[in-house]
Design a protein around this motif. Structure first.
Motif, PDB file in Angstrom:
ATOM      1  N   SER A 475       0.852  -1.193   0.000  1.00  0.00           N
ATOM      2  CA  SER A 475       0.000   0.000   0.000  1.00  0.00           C
ATOM      3  C   SER A 475       0.886   1.240   0.000  1.00  0.00           C
ATOM      4  CB  SER A 475      -0.918   0.019   1.216  1.00  0.00           C
ATOM      5  OG  SER A 475      -1.742  -1.136   1.253  1.00  0.00           O
ATOM      6  N   ASP A 476       0.363   2.318  -0.533  1.00  0.00           N
ATOM      7  CA  ASP A 476       1.173   3.530  -0.590  1.00  0.00           C
ATOM      8  C   ASP A 476       0.294   4.719  -0.942  1.00  0.00           C
ATOM      9  OD1 ASP A 476       3.348   5.183  -0.465  1.00  0.00           O
ATOM     10  OD2 ASP A 476       4.318   4.458  -2.293  1.00  0.00           O
ATOM     11  N   GLN A 512       8.852  17.296  -7.765  1.00  0.00           N
ATOM     12  CA  GLN A 512       9.060  16.603  -6.498  1.00  0.00           C
ATOM     13  C   GLN A 512       8.055  15.476  -6.372  1.00  0.00           C
ATOM     14  OE1 GLN A 512       9.832  18.682  -2.623  1.00  0.00           O
ATOM     15  NE2 GLN A 512       7.890  17.762  -2.013  1.00  0.00           N
ATOM     16  N   GLY A 513       8.559  14.267  -6.107  1.00  0.00           N
ATOM     17  CA  GLY A 513       7.720  13.106  -5.872  1.00  0.00           C
ATOM     18  C   GLY A 513       7.950  12.579  -4.469  1.00  0.00           C
ATOM     19  N   GLU A 514       6.856  12.271  -3.758  1.00  0.00           N
ATOM     20  CA  GLU A 514       6.964  11.822  -2.370  1.00  0.00           C
ATOM     21  C   GLU A 514       6.117  10.573  -2.158  1.00  0.00           C
ATOM     22  OE1 GLU A 514       6.164  13.391   2.218  1.00  0.00           O
ATOM     23  OE2 GLU A 514       5.705  14.679   0.494  1.00  0.00           O
ATOM     24  N   ASP A 519       8.353   6.796   2.893  1.00  0.00           N
ATOM     25  CA  ASP A 519       9.051   7.951   3.471  1.00  0.00           C
ATOM     26  C   ASP A 519      10.234   8.358   2.598  1.00  0.00           C
ATOM     27  OD1 ASP A 519       9.421   9.993   5.283  1.00  0.00           O
ATOM     28  OD2 ASP A 519      10.728   8.811   6.592  1.00  0.00           O
ATOM     29  N   GLU A 520       9.970   8.456   1.285  1.00  0.00           N
ATOM     30  CA  GLU A 520      11.002   8.848   0.341  1.00  0.00           C
ATOM     31  C   GLU A 520      10.538  10.065  -0.441  1.00  0.00           C
ATOM     32  OE1 GLU A 520      11.968   5.618  -2.186  1.00  0.00           O
ATOM     33  OE2 GLU A 520      12.864   4.382  -0.608  1.00  0.00           O
ATOM     34  N   ASN A 562       4.037   6.524 -10.318  1.00  0.00           N
ATOM     35  CA  ASN A 562       3.474   5.938  -9.096  1.00  0.00           C
ATOM     36  C   ASN A 562       4.126   4.587  -8.807  1.00  0.00           C
ATOM     37  OD1 ASN A 562       1.771   8.110  -9.146  1.00  0.00           O
ATOM     38  ND2 ASN A 562      -0.016   6.973  -9.826  1.00  0.00           N
ATOM     39  N   PRO A 563       4.652   4.371  -7.605  1.00  0.00           N
ATOM     40  CA  PRO A 563       5.329   3.098  -7.302  1.00  0.00           C
ATOM     41  C   PRO A 563       4.341   2.002  -6.899  1.00  0.00           C
ATOM     42  CG  PRO A 563       5.480   4.547  -5.408  1.00  0.00           C
ATOM     43  CD  PRO A 563       4.745   5.334  -6.478  1.00  0.00           C
ATOM     44  N   PHE A 564       3.168   1.961  -7.557  1.00  0.00           N
ATOM     45  CA  PHE A 564       2.135   1.002  -7.178  1.00  0.00           C
ATOM     46  C   PHE A 564       2.240  -0.249  -8.038  1.00  0.00           C
ATOM     47  CE2 PHE A 564      -0.666   4.958  -6.337  1.00  0.00           C
ATOM     48  CZ  PHE A 564       0.118   5.270  -5.244  1.00  0.00           C
TER      49      PHE A 564
END
Length: 802
Positions: A475-476, A512-514, A519-520, A562-564
């Motif tokens: 999840s993220d 900027q990607g968060e 927590d990156e 998206n890191p999904f």
């Protein structure tokens, strides 16, 4: 910095003078050779200085009478035209109210087998920075905008996506960008009539005034709307593939003295089927240790609503305010997937597993544009200001169930999970442009600012024994903000037998990607310059050559960042990558034209570390994943040859061939990060035939044949494919109605195998969507249906990455 320069621009913008109102009136009556009134004839006054610039226009009434009001005292060229008649031209001096009396139009003499028709054949023209495909009043004019794009020289349809030289394209209408997904774009243009399209410009190396991002541009140029009145149409289409599909639409257009209004709505209920057959050979040092063969079936149901509104308000002769909006709403779009995988395990027992997954998506996409244009007193000088807003929203729920079986078919294990994902994107852009002639040189400059805010999240739940358990690792929540600030200038000059054009664009990007759960934070700032240069020399009326160069950038799509993970089943998933970087490309073209009929183009393109989607199989975990990565390098070069001619007075043919080389190098993530280079030499050829079947020109046909020898897509090689398409079109009731029949992929050879074989990777699949179908369409025009549309579209480049 931006505020410092925006204030002078805006001060100049809104303090420009307003032209005085003219008072003279010009009247007359349009008739044919038998003195019968000609209704709906176009009556325009052209500026006598150049004989091309439209000063004022009107349309004759049912009795043939017309009236032009508020005409300034001056000399003009009067032009009266109507379909099937020769243009009437006359110099007129207007210093007081005038009645020109009866104007008689002569019937056109061009015919087919001694019967008058109003068609001509398409043609191609080479300009210094683009190839122009002229289609006005041709046999293509009774189709749709989408039909014409598919027939444009050099354009390939691959998986319903328009491509030029193996790259995606950006579509513009009158230099305004259409920022929709591939499916949305097809729906939009399929409901835009082709009868008012003047040409399609193929711009392989776009000039500096265009955004530096993207590949080639297809710019649809429409004819000018000069006749006041109302027209409308309703249309419907029935498509039979594996499942039937329907489309219903209506368009309305009103032009008055002050206002142009265009509104369009379409509804497309669809049920689609796709079948994929795939295999994976899992390997170790000894060879194949397990072979998985999968049969995948997907049924998709959707009900898409598409609406467009375009409004031009002419404040006066120098100032115009324009507003446009387009929206797509697709609620409850469902994907029902059934996947059966059979396992031939060379080191153990055979087995299989069956996966059933359901995906439901709600999607909304709306874009709005506001533009103010001011024509300065200096002839040819213009200042414009544009603002754009996009809101994109998607909610996606997925439920996946997998059951495993042993060799005898006895169930051994179950696995279930579901996900809940959503994404919301807001884009705001502002732009100022100024252009003016400097003697024989044209100068243009402008600035643009774009702000993008994207928020997305996915919640992953494992289900065991009826209990749901939140999976933190999968999840993220991902937040992405981007600002792009650009400025450009360009110069163009023609003299004797030479044409030259050059420009420079600078873009500063702050992104900027968060990832919240990880927590990156990934922050990047960079500034790039994008020069463009074009040179053309005409040696004689038969021979000309040109050279052009451009430097461009390809930014990752927002979804790719998206890191999904989106799962087909627990062994097959897609994943994004927040570490994706933008890539710079350098593009070179050398062109030779003979008799303005034969075109020879040599090109070279260095794409650098372009973003791409690659597939990798994990031989130990028995997984396969598609991930977004940057290539190490990529390039292509080739030779394009094209020629079109009339075989007879009823048969026109156009041939386009391309010999090309593609090369891509990437890291093999599941093979020790070894460097792998995929390359191939390929051939692409298409032959388009346009036929006038009936003597009166109301019955026409098209036959298109396309062949591609090989193709390169990421880590896959595509085997040869062939496409044969046939179309028939019959106009009825003096062009008031239109009946069409289209057969696509008649040979059922468009879909082909894609294979990846290198190092320890060995997999492939055959995707078979519904490319073969029969479509019957009907369109009915009402009102003054010969008017020209004010077709326009949005212009925020950032929407293309949705």
């Amino acid at each position: 910095m931006i505020k410092k320069y925006c204030l002078p621009f805006l001060t100049l913008f809104f303090s420009a003078s307003i032209a005085a109102t003219a008072q003279n009136t010009v009247e007359g009556k349009v008739t044919d050779s038998t003195s019968k009134p000609v209704a709906y004839a176009n009556v325009i006054l052209l500026n006598a200085a150049d004989s091309t610039t439209v000063y004022k226009g009107a349309v004759s009434g049912e009795n043939g009478n017309f009236s032009l009001n508020e005409i300034a005292a001056d000399s003009y060229l009067l032009k009266v035209s109507f379909v099937g008649y020769e243009d009437f031209l006359k110099q007129v001096k207007i210093f007081e109210d005038r009645n020109l009396g009866q104007i008689t139009l002569k019937e056109a003499t061009t015919g087919l087998d001694e019967v008058s028709i109003n068609y001509k054949n398409p043609s191609v023209e080479r300009k210094v920075d683009r190839l122009v495909f002229k289609v006005e009043n041709t046999t293509l004019s009774s189709g749709t905008s989408w039909d014409i794009l598919k027939k444009t020289p050099g354009v390939i349809m691959a998986n319903n996506v328009l491509q030029v030289r193996n790259q995606g394209v950006d579509v513009y209408i009158n230099d305004r960008k259409v920022q929709l997904s591939a499916a949305e774009l097809q729906t939009l243009l399929s409901n835009y009539s082709a009868e008012n399209i003047k040409s399609v410009e193929v711009i392989t190396n776009p000039p500096a005034r265009y955004d530096a991002e993207g590949g080639a541009i297809l710019n649809i140029v429409t004819t000018s709307a000069i006749s006041p009145g109302y027209k409308g149409s309703v249309n419907a289409a029935w498509t039979q593939a594996i499942f039937p599909k329907y489309t219903f639409g209506t368009s309305h257009y009103q032009k008055g003295e002050k206002i142009n209004l265009f509104a369009n709505y379409s509804f497309s209920p669809r049920k689609e089927f796709k079948n994929d057959i795939s295999y994976i050979n899992f390997r170790d040092n000894s060879g194949i240790i397990s072979r998985w063969e999968t049969d995948f079936e997907r049924t998709t149901r959707s009900k898409a609503h598409n609406a467009n509104l375009m409004l031009d308000y002419y404040l006066d002769e120098r100032n115009t305010l324009s507003f446009s909006a387009n929206g797509l709403y697709s609620p409850n779009k469902t994907f029902d997937n059934e996947v059966l995988t059979e396992i031939d395990d060379r080191q153990g027992e055979d087995s299989s597993f069956y996966t059933n997954s359901g995906l439901e998506t709600d999607q909304a996409n709306i874009g709005m544009d506001l533009e103010f244009t001011h024509k300065l007193k200096k002839p040819g000088a213009q200042l414009s200001a544009k603002a754009h807003y996009t809101h994109y929203e998607q909610n996606r729920d997925q439920n996946v169930f997998t059951r495993y079986f042993d060799a005898s078919g006895v169930p051994t294990n179950d696995n279930r999970f579901f996900t809940d994902a959503d994404q919301e994107i807001n884009i705001v852009t502002g732009q100022l442009d100024y252009s003016t002639p400097w003697g024989t040189t044209n100068f243009a400059t402008g600035v643009k600012a774009s702000m993008i805010d994207s928020e997305s999240g996915i919640d992953f739940y494992d289900v065991a024994n009826g209990d749901e358990q939140y999976n933190q690792a999968l999840s993220d929540n991902f937040l992405y903000d981007e600002g792009i600030y650009a400025a450009y200038f360009s110069l163009a000059k023609d003299w004797d037998s030479w044409s030259v054009k050059g420009g420079l664009r600078g873009e500063f990007t702050d992104r900027q990607g968060e990832s919240i759960s990880m927590d990156e934070v990934d922050s990047r700032e960079y500034f790039e310059l994008f020069p463009t240069f074009y040179l053309m020399h005409t040696f004689s009326p038969k021979h000309s050559m040109s050279f052009d160069y451009s430097r461009r950038i390809q930014r990752p799509r927002y979804e790719s960042l998206n890191p999904f993970r989106y799962f087909l089943n627990e062994h097959n998933y897609n994943a994004g990558n927040p570490d994706l970087r933008a890539a710079i490309s350098n593009n070179f073209n050398l062109n030779y034209t003979f008799k303005n009929e034969y075109f020879f183009d040599i090109y070279y393109r260095d794409n650098g570390p372009a973003p791409a989607t690659l597939s990798f199989q994990d031989n130990q975990a028995r997984n396969i994943r598609s991930v977004s990565v940057n290539l190490l390098e990529s390039s292509s070069y080739g030779l394009d040859i094209s020629h079109g001619r009339s075989i007879t007075n009823w048969w026109y043919a156009y041939a386009y061939t391309s010999f090309f080389h593609e090369e891509q190098t990437f890291l093999a993530l599941e093979s020790g990060n070894a460097e792998v280079t995929n390359e191939l030499d390929g051939f692409y050829g298409t032959l388009y035939n346009s036929l006038v079947i009936s003597k009166d020109g109301t019955f026409t046909g098209e036959l298109t044949f396309t062949y591609v020898s090989d193709w390169l897509s990421g880590s896959y090689y595509l085997e040869p494919m062939t496409t044969l398409s046939v179309g028939l079109r019959k106009t009825l009731w003096n062009n008031r109605a239109e009946l069409t029949l289209n057969v696509e992929d008649a040979l059922d050879e468009t879909n082909t195998w894609m294979r990846s074989r290198y190092l320890n990777q060995d997999n492939g699949f055959f995707a078979e969507p519904e490319t073969r179908y029969v479509r019957i369409g009907f369109k009915y025009n009402f009102g003054n249906f010969r008017l020209s549309d004010n077709q326009r579209a949005v212009e925020a480049a950032e929407r293309e990455r949705l």
